[in-house]
Scaffold this active site. Structure first.
Site, PDB file in Angstrom:
ATOM      1  N   HIS A 139       1.791  -8.138  -2.745  1.00 29.51           N
ATOM      2  CA  HIS A 139       3.083  -8.839  -2.716  1.00 29.51           C
ATOM      3  C   HIS A 139       3.420  -9.309  -4.128  1.00 29.51           C
ATOM      4  CE1 HIS A 139       6.410 -11.126  -1.283  1.00 29.51           C
ATOM      5  NE2 HIS A 139       5.805 -12.120  -0.671  1.00 29.51           N
ATOM      6  N   HIS A 149       7.548   0.175  -1.164  1.00 26.28           N
ATOM      7  CA  HIS A 149       8.110  -1.071  -0.616  1.00 26.28           C
ATOM      8  C   HIS A 149       8.279  -0.908   0.886  1.00 26.28           C
ATOM      9  CE1 HIS A 149      10.790  -4.512  -0.123  1.00 26.28           C
ATOM     10  NE2 HIS A 149      10.338  -4.910  -1.299  1.00 26.28           N
ATOM     11  N   ASP A 168       8.364  -5.063  -9.273  1.00 23.37           N
ATOM     12  CA  ASP A 168       7.191  -5.450 -10.080  1.00 23.37           C
ATOM     13  C   ASP A 168       6.811  -4.422 -11.130  1.00 23.37           C
ATOM     14  OD1 ASP A 168       6.316  -6.740  -7.043  1.00 23.37           O
ATOM     15  OD2 ASP A 168       6.401  -7.994  -8.826  1.00 23.37           O
TER      16      ASP A 168
HETATM   17  C1  SDX Z   1       6.958  -7.214  -3.437  1.00 25.90           C
HETATM   18  O1  SDX Z   1       8.691  -7.509   1.145  1.00 25.90           O
HETATM   19  C2  SDX Z   1       9.291  -7.750   0.054  1.00 25.90           C
HETATM   20  O2  SDX Z   1      10.470  -7.813  -0.003  1.00 25.90           O
HETATM   21  C3  SDX Z   1       8.370  -7.948  -1.152  1.00 25.90           C
HETATM   22  C4  SDX Z   1       9.066  -8.124  -2.492  1.00 25.90           C
HETATM   23  C5  SDX Z   1       9.838  -9.422  -2.538  1.00 25.90           C
HETATM   24  O3  SDX Z   1      10.747  -9.511  -3.376  1.00 25.90           O
HETATM   25  O4  SDX Z   1       9.460 -10.378  -1.808  1.00 25.90           O
HETATM   26  O5  SDX Z   1       9.942  -7.025  -2.733  1.00 25.90           O
HETATM   27  C6  SDX Z   1       8.056  -8.201  -3.626  1.00 25.90           C
HETATM   28  O6  SDX Z   1       5.976  -7.563  -2.832  1.00 25.90           O
HETATM   29  C7  SDX Z   1       7.157  -5.791  -3.922  1.00 25.90           C
HETATM   30  C8  SDX Z   1       5.944  -4.874  -3.568  1.00 25.90           C
HETATM   31  C9  SDX Z   1       4.852  -5.150  -4.603  1.00 25.90           C
HETATM   32  N1  SDX Z   1       3.612  -4.473  -4.244  1.00 25.90           N
HETATM   33  C10 SDX Z   1       3.167  -3.399  -4.905  1.00 25.90           C
HETATM   34  O7  SDX Z   1       3.802  -2.828  -5.795  1.00 25.90           O
HETATM   35  C11 SDX Z   1       1.772  -2.934  -4.486  1.00 25.90           C
HETATM   36  C12 SDX Z   1       1.766  -1.406  -4.344  1.00 25.90           C
HETATM   37  N2  SDX Z   1       2.626  -1.077  -3.196  1.00 25.90           N
HETATM   38  C13 SDX Z   1       1.964  -0.967  -1.930  1.00 25.90           C
HETATM   39  O8  SDX Z   1       0.744  -1.541  -1.714  1.00 25.90           O
HETATM   40  C14 SDX Z   1       2.881  -0.742  -0.743  1.00 25.90           C
HETATM   41  O9  SDX Z   1       3.842   0.140  -1.125  1.00 25.90           O
HETATM   42  C15 SDX Z   1       3.519  -1.963  -0.101  1.00 25.90           C
HETATM   43  C16 SDX Z   1       2.509  -2.956   0.300  1.00 25.90           C
HETATM   44  C17 SDX Z   1       4.499  -2.579  -1.033  1.00 25.90           C
HETATM   45  C18 SDX Z   1       4.279  -1.461   1.139  1.00 25.90           C
HETATM   46  O10 SDX Z   1       3.345  -0.861   1.925  1.00 25.90           O
HETATM   47  P1  SDX Z   1       3.686  -0.379   3.450  1.00 25.90           P
HETATM   48  O11 SDX Z   1       5.146  -0.457   3.725  1.00 25.90           O
HETATM   49  O12 SDX Z   1       2.758  -1.102   4.366  1.00 25.90           O
HETATM   50  O13 SDX Z   1       3.375   1.116   3.373  1.00 25.90           O
HETATM   51  P2  SDX Z   1       1.943   1.721   3.675  1.00 25.90           P
HETATM   52  O14 SDX Z   1       0.881   0.907   2.992  1.00 25.90           O
HETATM   53  O15 SDX Z   1       1.860   1.911   5.158  1.00 25.90           O
HETATM   54  O16 SDX Z   1       2.034   3.141   2.925  1.00 25.90           O
HETATM   55  C19 SDX Z   1       2.630   4.276   3.545  1.00 25.90           C
HETATM   56  C20 SDX Z   1       2.024   5.446   2.786  1.00 25.90           C
HETATM   57  C21 SDX Z   1       0.488   5.450   2.824  1.00 25.90           C
HETATM   58  O17 SDX Z   1       0.066   6.790   2.637  1.00 25.90           O
HETATM   59  P3  SDX Z   1      -0.447   7.647   3.944  1.00 25.90           P
HETATM   60  O18 SDX Z   1      -1.436   6.740   4.674  1.00 25.90           O
HETATM   61  O19 SDX Z   1       0.826   7.901   4.744  1.00 25.90           O
HETATM   62  O20 SDX Z   1      -1.060   8.891   3.364  1.00 25.90           O
HETATM   63  O21 SDX Z   1       2.374   5.358   1.394  1.00 25.90           O
HETATM   64  C22 SDX Z   1       1.173   5.174   0.634  1.00 25.90           C
HETATM   65  C23 SDX Z   1       0.115   4.674   1.590  1.00 25.90           C
HETATM   66  O22 SDX Z   1      -1.192   5.036   1.116  1.00 25.90           O
HETATM   67  N3  SDX Z   1       1.487   4.185  -0.396  1.00 25.90           N
HETATM   68  C24 SDX Z   1       1.077   4.266  -1.656  1.00 25.90           C
HETATM   69  C25 SDX Z   1       1.626   3.146  -2.295  1.00 25.90           C
HETATM   70  N4  SDX Z   1       2.326   2.419  -1.422  1.00 25.90           N
HETATM   71  C26 SDX Z   1       2.231   3.063  -0.241  1.00 25.90           C
HETATM   72  N5  SDX Z   1       0.314   5.179  -2.292  1.00 25.90           N
HETATM   73  C27 SDX Z   1       0.094   4.954  -3.604  1.00 25.90           C
HETATM   74  N6  SDX Z   1       0.586   3.913  -4.300  1.00 25.90           N
HETATM   75  C28 SDX Z   1       1.352   2.998  -3.672  1.00 25.90           C
HETATM   76  N7  SDX Z   1       1.826   1.966  -4.362  1.00 25.90           N
END
Ligand code: SDX
Length: 429
Positions: free
Chosen positions: A266, A305, A364
């Protein structure tokens, strides 16, 4: 004719008619509250991937179109024409302020931006190398031990006073956390400075050197605060709402939100992005890193996201500021990191792995580079996010408390543990 979604249990043949509600924008919702009573079942939605937890008029996100509105105003217009305190007023009151309203609000915020002297003593309990987010959680929670004469959450004047105290004090608490790490003396907010100028002054002023307030840097931080101000029912905002639904005081609720924001999934992602870019080290290492990401050995921090399945509009704005700021500040030392970020973005956006999963840069991805170029250390990145998001958290808390239908939040579960069994004395185990 009002829309209905009917849910039928094909075992018992029982059905329940769920009314559909349409909002101003976005997906409609169906009210499934009758399911437990009519079908004897709960809905199941871990991580609330498809659950609308509340009605809200504060912020709207269209994840497919990359749209972000605060009280109906597009984030691009607020970033270009507004300032952070004006956005705070908008989030709290629902309308942009008149000149007089803005002047009164700004004065009110400045008036409560000083910390009670005894609150400064809280910091002495932390180790010199404590993470500033730990200090933020502790000190903001500690605000609950003050101001009891103005903490009736059902009193509108008290609600607004709590909101202003939090917005006013967060930069002072954050700057004090930063200075405590460096062993520097506390700096008080000054009446002649704007909100963001004060933030800079409290962070960087030193008695033995001329402190120059760079207007480019001030504007960059102002926009960063605007872009991070609110974002619908994200994890930390949902925490604030859930804590507030128990009628806990707002300072404690915001402390809970800060704790949730700290996670690298997050608000901790900006810190993780800079760490990732430093570990990649140079553009030539990007292909190997991306292979590790595709093999699930690493995450591309700052990408992906839960809601945005297109560009995060905030990332687009931040990327532009990043360019301008690094040029203006002649921050050559940050250029390599920025170049790696731009190359990483360019390559990732063409890779099927990211395209198929709709993974785009989020807010981010570039914010850490800007904060670093402004002289803010990595450990303070999520603190800056928390300062900005305080406006959204407290606006959402206020909206919830003002809703006469507010009830304590209490999710149910699918129990998968042991069935009944009898206690066994330790001698028989
Ligand atoms: C913020 O919610 C908000 O609005 C948050 C925010 C705010 O202003 O409050 O916008 C701020 O938190 C932005 C997000 C910051 N986090 C990151 O940048 C961390 C990296 N991102 C991820 O961990 C992820 O994308 C999330 C947590 C942000 C979202 O994850 P989801 O929606 O739960 O998606 P998921 O984990 O189920 O992923 C779906 C697929 C998976 O692959 P498969 O299992 O289908 O093979 O996408 C892949 C994941 O492995 N994936 C990624 C990835 N994010 C998702 N693979 C590589 N790198 C990534 N960053």
């Amino acid at each position: 004719m009002s829309k209905i979604v009917t849910i039928t249990d094909n075992t018992s043949g029982k059905s329940v008619a769920c009314p559909v509600y349409e909002g101003t924008h976005g997906e409609p919702v169906f009210d499934c509250q009758g399911v437990a009573k009519e079908l004897g079942m709960f809905t199941y939605d871990p991580a609330f991937m498809t659950t609308a937890s509340c009605k809200s008029a504060v912020t709207f996100i269209d994840g497919d179109k990359g749209i972000l509105l605060h009280r109906g105003y597009p984030i691009e217009q607020l970033a270009e024409h507004s300032n952070y305190l004006e956005v705070c007023y908008l989030l709290l009151n629902g309308e942009l302020p008149t000149a007089q309203q803005f002047e009164d609000f700004s004065y009110g915020i400045r008036r409560v931006s000083v910390l009670h002297e005894s609150l400064l003593a809280f910091y002495n309990g932390f180790q010199q190398n404590a993470h500033p987010m730990a200090m933020l959680v502790g000190v903001v929670g500690g605000l609950s031990s003050y101001y009891h004469e103005e903490m009736d959450i059902y009193n509108p004047d008290h609600r607004m006073m709590c909101a202003m105290r939090l917005i006013g004090k967060m930069p002072t608490i954050a700057a004090k956390s930063f200075r405590y790490l460096l062993g520097r003396p506390h700096v008080y907010p000054q009446h002649q400075f704007s909100y963001v100028e004060n933030f800079f002054n409290m962070m960087f002023w030193l008695p033995n050197r001329e402190f120059e307030m760079n207007p480019i840097a001030v504007r960059a931080l102002e926009i960063m605060l605007i872009l991070h101000a609110d974002h619908e029912q994200n994890a930390s905002t949902s925490t604030v709402r859930l804590a507030g639904s128990s009628q806990a005081n707002p300072y404690a609720c915001i402390a809970a939100g800060i704790a949730t924001l700290w996670g690298p999934a997050h608000g901790g992602a900006n810190e993780a992005v800079v760490k990732m870019l430093k570990e990649i080290g140079k553009v030539e290492n990007i292909p190997t890193f991306l292979e590790n990401v595709k093999n699930k050995k690493a995450r591309l921090m700052g990408f992906g996201h839960r809601v945005y399945k297109n560009f995060d509009p905030r990332a687009t704005i931040i990327r532009k500021i990043c360019h301008e700021l690094l040029d203006e500040l002649k921050a050559e030392s940050h250029q390599p990191m920025f170049e790696i970020a731009m190359k990483l973005e360019e390559i990732a956006l063409k890779e099927d792995y990211f395209i198929e999963r709709k993974l785009y840069p989020n807010v981010d991805f570039y914010s850490g580079i800007i904060l670093s170029a402004l002289g803010i250390p990595t450990s303070m990145f999520t603190v800056m996010f928390a300062v900005a998001r305080t406006a959204g958290w407290i606006a959402q808390w206020k909206e919830m408390v003002e809703d006469p239908s507010m009830k304590i939040g209490r999710p149910r579960q699918l129990y998968t543990g042991h069935a009944n069994r009898n206690f066994i004395q330790i001698k028989d185990r």
